[in-house]
Design a protein around this motif. Structure first.
Motif, short mmCIF file in Angstrom:
data_model
loop_
_atom_site.label_atom_id
_atom_site.label_comp_id
_atom_site.label_asym_id
_atom_site.label_seq_id
_atom_site.Cartn_x
_atom_site.Cartn_y
_atom_site.Cartn_z
N HIS A 35 -9.79 3.86 -6.25
CA HIS A 35 -8.64 3.02 -5.90
C HIS A 35 -7.64 2.97 -7.05
O HIS A 35 -8.00 3.13 -8.22
N TYR A 36 -6.39 2.74 -6.67
CA TYR A 36 -5.28 2.71 -7.63
C TYR A 36 -4.56 1.37 -7.53
O TYR A 36 -4.25 0.89 -6.44
N THR B 291 0.21 9.74 -7.91
CA THR B 291 -0.71 10.77 -7.45
C THR B 291 -0.98 11.82 -8.52
O THR B 291 -2.12 12.29 -8.68
N ASP C 30 -3.30 1.67 -3.43
CA ASP C 30 -3.47 2.82 -2.54
C ASP C 30 -3.66 2.33 -1.10
O ASP C 30 -3.97 1.16 -0.86
N VAL D 251 0.63 3.97 -2.30
CA VAL D 251 0.09 5.18 -2.92
C VAL D 251 -0.89 5.86 -1.97
O VAL D 251 -1.86 5.26 -1.52
N ASP D 252 -0.63 7.13 -1.71
CA ASP D 252 -1.47 7.92 -0.79
C ASP D 252 -2.33 8.88 -1.60
O ASP D 252 -1.88 9.96 -2.01
N LEU D 253 -3.58 8.51 -1.81
CA LEU D 253 -4.48 9.34 -2.62
C LEU D 253 -4.95 10.58 -1.86
O LEU D 253 -5.57 11.47 -2.45
N ARG E 285 0.85 -1.19 0.00
CA ARG E 285 0.00 0.00 0.00
C ARG E 285 0.89 1.24 0.00
O ARG E 285 1.11 1.89 1.02
#
Length: 431
Positions: A262-263, A246, A368, A143-145, A141
């Motif tokens: 979601h990514y 991002t 993410d 990626v910080d959206l 995890r």
């Protein structure tokens, strides 16, 4: 002089129950064999029993009772310890009575089935829980959206941005040569798709990497610095190269107006490992093609692609007149075939194939921070559904090109986004 009948002696008399026996226990059932006449035993001509044998005793209903009401129990099988068949008495093997059987408790099959079911259920529950925590621990995890600014409002359903990057992280020089990836530094995107999961059918939309987009104002993922938008237009994959996931999410949301929930990203090596772990993917290629850049060399027809071949198949664009548009169609076709292959019973029910496949997939994914295994499973089954005809796959509608960049059809894109936001059946078609 011995007054006892022939074959009787003082020694044997001493062991007779009730006749001066020295034994600690009363006389057992072993002497009862004399009660029943053995087959073939000689009879006295006058009707007397054989010498030394006890005559057959009369049977009295309910047992013999004397004048004082004493019940000896002799004829009910309770002379010695009240045995009987139901009282625990096990007859001597020498007794020739077919009605006598050794007492054995009947097996309780209901109880056995109950415990077998409980055991199996316990194994399933423990295995499922252990598998969940094992799989959850493997998710990256990264990626910080929450760093994405000025986001559009979320609509109905769930939107996933699925990205295939050309990351070469962890690959040796031999791997790069084998997979024809080159040795370029950094990461770029070879494929980008939006998967909408909703109640009115799932939709998979490919975003060509050469799509013309505007880079909006954004906050740097590492620096935290704000970069003002200047109206600068680039190819979509340049947004990823500039500031990673991002900025790519920010650019897609800005140019479409669709909220990304979601990514999911997968690199070259991970993609090839998944294909190899599942044992290859079966696919039907309509027309053969070659490409020296990707290493593709395919004949038309049904075939099973290895990890190396699969990567060449989804990366090839120079062999097609429509370049990136045809590549996106091949990518959709292969991902659908892969999802179908992973979900077959031969993979899911075979732990020697299921766990390596799941492990290879989870190890190679970057998602993410809010992504759960439930979300990931939902995405996977939606892709499988699209391949099975339960959804729709398409390219983003294109109206033309300028300077090598593909222009989106703004009117169709607006209609498409509105339908996705409201979770309505998609009526728009793509290229």
């Amino acid at each position: 002089m011995n007054d006892w009948p022939e074959a009787w002696s003082d020694d044997s008399r001493r062991n007779r129950y009730g006749r001066g026996s020295a034994g600690a226990q009363p006389e057992s059932a072993r002497v009862m064999r004399q009660v029943r006449r053995q087959p073939g035993a000689p009879r006295d001509p006058q009707g007397a029993p054989p010498y030394g044998r006890v005559p057959q005793q009369p049977t009295y209903p309910g047992g013999y009772q004397d004048d004082q009401g004493y019940d000896s129990g002799y004829n009910t099988g309770q002379v010695y310890g009240g045995g009987g068949r139901r009282g625990g008495y096990i007859p001597n093997d020498d007794v020739q009575d077919p009605d006598f059987q050794h007492y054995r408790p009947r097996p309780s099959w209901g109880r056995r089935i109950k415990w077998i079911a409980i055991t199996l259920l316990t194994v399933v529950v423990v295995t499922s829980v252990a598998t969940y925590f094992w799989a959850d621990s493997k998710l990256h995890r990264d990626v910080d959206l929450s760093k994405v600014i000025d986001r559009p409002a979320a609509g109905q359903g769930t939107n996933y941005l699925i990205v295939g990057s050309d990351s070469r992280a962890g690959m040796s020089a031999e791997d790069k040569k084998k997979l024809h990836t080159g040795s370029a530094e950094g990461k770029r995107t070879d494929s980008m798709m939006i998967l909408h999961v909703g109640d009115n059918g799932d939709t998979l939309i490919s975003l060509p990497r050469d799509s013309d987009v505007e880079i909006p104002t954004y906050v740097g993922s590492d620096s935290g610095k704000t970069f003002k938008g200047t109206g600068r237009h680039v190819k979509l994959n340049a947004a990823y190269a500039e500031d990673g996931p991002t900025l790519l999410v920010r650019t897609v949301e800005y140019n479409t107006g669709l909220h990304i929930d979601h990514y999911v990203e997968i690199g070259f090596a991970g993609f090839a490992n998944i294909v190899d772990a599942v044992g290859g993917v079966d696919i039907d290629i309509d027309k053969g093609f070659k490409d020296k850049y990707s290493g593709a060399d395919f004949q038309a027809g049904k075939q099973t692609l290895s990890g190396e071949q699969a990567l060449a198949f989804v990366r090839t664009r120079h062999a097609f007149a429509t370049s990136d548009l045809q590549r996106t169609k091949n990518q959709q076709k292969f991902l659908s075939a892969l999802a179908h292959q992973v979900a077959t019973p031969s993979t899911v029910l075979n732990p020697f194939k299921f766990y390596p496949t799941m492990g290879a997939g989870l190890d190679s994914l970057s998602v993410d921070k809010d992504m759960s295994l439930w979300n990931l499973a939902s995405m996977f089954w939606a892709m499988k559904g699209v391949s099975g005809g339960d959804g729709k796959s398409m390219n983003m509608p294109i109206s033309g090109s300028t300077g090598g960049n593909l222009l989106w059809d703004k009117a169709k894109v607006k209609t498409l986004v509105n339908e996705l936001k409201n979770d309505q059946p998609v009526t728009v078609s793509g290229n």
